[in-house]
Design a protein around this motif. Structure first.
Motif, PDB file in Angstrom:
ATOM      1  N   PRO A 237       0.823  -1.220   0.000  1.00 14.66           N
ATOM      2  CA  PRO A 237       0.000   0.000   0.000  1.00 14.66           C
ATOM      3  C   PRO A 237       0.852   1.263   0.000  1.00 14.66           C
ATOM      4  CG  PRO A 237       0.114  -0.908   2.209  1.00 14.66           C
ATOM      5  CD  PRO A 237       0.814  -1.889   1.313  1.00 14.66           C
ATOM      6  N   ASP A 238       0.334   2.289  -0.639  1.00 15.55           N
ATOM      7  CA  ASP A 238       0.948   3.604  -0.457  1.00 15.55           C
ATOM      8  C   ASP A 238       0.068   4.491   0.421  1.00 15.55           C
ATOM      9  OD1 ASP A 238      -1.069   4.191  -2.268  1.00 15.55           O
ATOM     10  OD2 ASP A 238       0.300   4.582  -3.946  1.00 15.55           O
ATOM     11  N   ALA A 239      -1.066   3.966   0.869  1.00 18.86           N
ATOM     12  CA  ALA A 239      -1.904   4.682   1.832  1.00 18.86           C
ATOM     13  C   ALA A 239      -2.804   3.689   2.559  1.00 18.86           C
ATOM     14  CB  ALA A 239      -2.752   5.744   1.142  1.00 18.86           C
ATOM     15  N   VAL A 240      -3.064   3.983   3.828  1.00 21.55           N
ATOM     16  CA  VAL A 240      -3.972   3.187   4.651  1.00 21.55           C
ATOM     17  C   VAL A 240      -5.033   4.120   5.221  1.00 21.55           C
ATOM     18  CG1 VAL A 240      -4.214   1.719   6.690  1.00 21.55           C
ATOM     19  CG2 VAL A 240      -2.143   1.565   5.278  1.00 21.55           C
ATOM     20  N   VAL A 241      -6.298   3.762   4.999  1.00 24.82           N
ATOM     21  CA  VAL A 241      -7.411   4.494   5.602  1.00 24.82           C
ATOM     22  C   VAL A 241      -7.978   3.606   6.697  1.00 24.82           C
ATOM     23  CG1 VAL A 241      -9.681   5.519   5.244  1.00 24.82           C
ATOM     24  CG2 VAL A 241      -7.915   5.739   3.471  1.00 24.82           C
ATOM     25  N   ALA A 242      -7.701   3.965   7.942  1.00 26.34           N
ATOM     26  CA  ALA A 242      -8.177   3.187   9.083  1.00 26.34           C
ATOM     27  C   ALA A 242      -9.495   3.780   9.572  1.00 26.34           C
ATOM     28  CB  ALA A 242      -7.138   3.180  10.194  1.00 26.34           C
ATOM     29  N   PHE A 243     -10.417   2.921   9.962  1.00 26.84           N
ATOM     30  CA  PHE A 243     -11.758   3.374  10.318  1.00 26.84           C
ATOM     31  C   PHE A 243     -11.880   3.795  11.777  1.00 26.84           C
ATOM     32  CE2 PHE A 243     -13.448   0.505   6.700  1.00 26.84           C
ATOM     33  CZ  PHE A 243     -12.948   1.403   5.766  1.00 26.84           C
ATOM     34  N   THR A 244     -10.791   3.665  12.543  1.00 30.23           N
ATOM     35  CA  THR A 244     -10.698   4.289  13.866  1.00 30.23           C
ATOM     36  C   THR A 244      -9.251   4.706  14.076  1.00 30.23           C
ATOM     37  OG1 THR A 244     -10.102   2.324  15.170  1.00 30.23           O
ATOM     38  CG2 THR A 244     -12.461   2.701  14.792  1.00 30.23           C
ATOM     39  N   ASP A 245      -9.050   5.649  14.978  1.00 25.15           N
ATOM     40  CA  ASP A 245      -7.681   6.069  15.296  1.00 25.15           C
ATOM     41  C   ASP A 245      -6.906   4.956  15.988  1.00 25.15           C
ATOM     42  OD1 ASP A 245      -8.102   8.556  14.212  1.00 25.15           O
ATOM     43  OD2 ASP A 245      -8.377   9.578  16.132  1.00 25.15           O
ATOM     44  N   THR A 246      -7.579   4.172  16.818  1.00 25.74           N
ATOM     45  CA  THR A 246      -6.851   3.115  17.525  1.00 25.74           C
ATOM     46  C   THR A 246      -6.330   2.065  16.549  1.00 25.74           C
ATOM     47  OG1 THR A 246      -9.055   2.205  18.034  1.00 25.74           O
ATOM     48  CG2 THR A 246      -7.894   3.378  19.796  1.00 25.74           C
ATOM     49  N   LEU A 247      -7.127   1.722  15.532  1.00 23.78           N
ATOM     50  CA  LEU A 247      -6.625   0.816  14.491  1.00 23.78           C
ATOM     51  C   LEU A 247      -5.454   1.446  13.755  1.00 23.78           C
ATOM     52  CD1 LEU A 247      -9.969  -0.509  12.934  1.00 23.78           C
ATOM     53  CD2 LEU A 247      -8.369  -1.816  14.348  1.00 23.78           C
ATOM     54  N   ALA A 248      -5.556   2.742  13.470  1.00 21.10           N
ATOM     55  CA  ALA A 248      -4.482   3.425  12.756  1.00 21.10           C
ATOM     56  C   ALA A 248      -3.188   3.438  13.570  1.00 21.10           C
ATOM     57  CB  ALA A 248      -4.899   4.859  12.425  1.00 21.10           C
ATOM     58  N   LEU A 249      -3.309   3.654  14.872  1.00 17.08           N
ATOM     59  CA  LEU A 249      -2.112   3.692  15.710  1.00 17.08           C
ATOM     60  C   LEU A 249      -1.462   2.312  15.802  1.00 17.08           C
ATOM     61  CD1 LEU A 249      -3.528   6.060  18.457  1.00 17.08           C
ATOM     62  CD2 LEU A 249      -1.731   6.607  16.791  1.00 17.08           C
TER      63      LEU A 249
END
Length: 344
Positions: A237-249
């Protein structure tokens, strides 16, 4: 109160009028009562007074789990809003258990609380008829819609679409989602995936099916594990769209463990704008869903329903159920500072 009345030489009713701010009292009478209250160090029993009026002065906030950072911050916002209306908030955690969520609707809360703010997770759209209750209730979240009660929710689809468009505008083309729930029924995850997918389709892009991995929850560890699985599948991937901040972190930690730099190699954006998102390294771009507004609107709606019930207004004469969809803001931070030299 009887002792205050005897000390001041007035009736108990007059003392009650003073305590309740009745305006039409002679100044000298009010002064005598106030003096007697101070001399006797009298304090109003708020609980007893409220019960005498048919109210408790308390509301329940029922949430799936306070371990979820978003819910903890929502609880804080609700308590601050409720305090402005002299309401005490009691928090109930259901742990996503269906039986515990059903108990909220069986009437057992009616004697303990004036009303309920309720965010179910184990219940779903098939349970909408159960929300026809005889006590003030305001629904939160995305599991049940059109249940015949006031409902305050966020702009899940549009917010996720804006997050996805943001990374696409920065040049990303291999964009992967993080947070589609295992359960395909209505939830914030399914709604946010809808917005994510719509943004890709509008640019003539599709998501790599290997990167569409369901998650059981939205905790940090799940984000890290799922991001690792996506990378192990061969997706780059060149980008990740996480559906919550905790998943993103959690994903941020996994990306760094695999030698990928954010934002130089991979752009990363979350959803919720929890406090922690501004202190990660790099700080996390995110969607602010309007948590403070959600709390304000929900408490105000519930307070109105409580007043109508206490005033004895028949149900058929009360306002129809309202749905409030709170707007969002895109918060740009360093985790999407640019790809291939693009500006933020």
């Amino acid at each position: 109160m009887r002792d205050v009345a005897l000390r001041a030489g007035v009736s108990v009713k007059t003392v009650s009028n003073v305590l309740n701010g009745y305006r039409y009292l002679r100044p000298e009478t009010k002064e005598r009562v106030d003096d007697a209250i101070r001399e006797l160090d009298y304090h109003v029993n708020v609980s007893a007074r409220n019960l005498g009026r048919g109210r408790t002065g308390a509301i329940a906030l029922v949430l799936p789990a306070l371990r979820g950072v978003y819910f903890a911050e929502l609880a804080d916002a609700v308590m601050r809003e409720a305090s402005k209306l002299d309401l005490t908030v009691f928090i109930e955690q259901t742990n996503d258990e269906r039986e515990r969520e059903l108990r909220v609707l069986d009437g057992s809360y009616r004697s303990r609380f004036d009303g309920v703010l309720y965010s179910p997770l184990a219940l779903g759209q098939d349970d909408a008829a159960l929300f026809d209750v005889d006590f003030p209730l305001v629904l939160l979240g995305e599991r049940v819609f059109d249940a015949g009660v006031d409902h305050v929710t966020m702009s899940n689809v549009d917010g996720a679409r804006a997050a996805t468009e943001h990374v696409l505008d920065l040049g990303a083309r291999t964009v992967v989602p993080l947070g589609l729930k295992d359960d395909s029924s209505a939830s914030s995850g399914t709604l946010r995936f809808r917005g994510f997918h719509a943004a890709l389709q509008a640019r003539g892009l599709e998501v790599d099916s290997r990167a569409v991995i369901g998650v059981p929850d939205y905790f940090h560890a799940t984000g890290a594990r799922t991001m690792t699985r996506i990378l192990a599948s061969g997706v780059k991937p060149d980008a990740v769209v996480a559906f919550t901040d905790t998943l993103a972190l959690g994903a941020l930690a996994a990306l760094q463990d695999h030698g990928l730099r954010v934002p130089d190699d991979v752009l990363l954006i979350g959803f919720d704008n929890i406090e922690e998102s501004s202190y990660s390294r790099p700080p996390l771009s995110t969607i602010d869903p309007g948590r403070e507004t959600i709390a304000q609107q929900a408490v105000a709606l519930l307070a109105e329903r409580i007043r109508l019930q206490l005033d004895g207004v028949p149900r058929e004469e009360r306002p129809a159920a309202r749905k409030v969809v709170v707007d969002f803001r895109l918060i740009r931070r360093e985790s999407t500072a640019g790809l291939r030299g693009a500006g933020s």
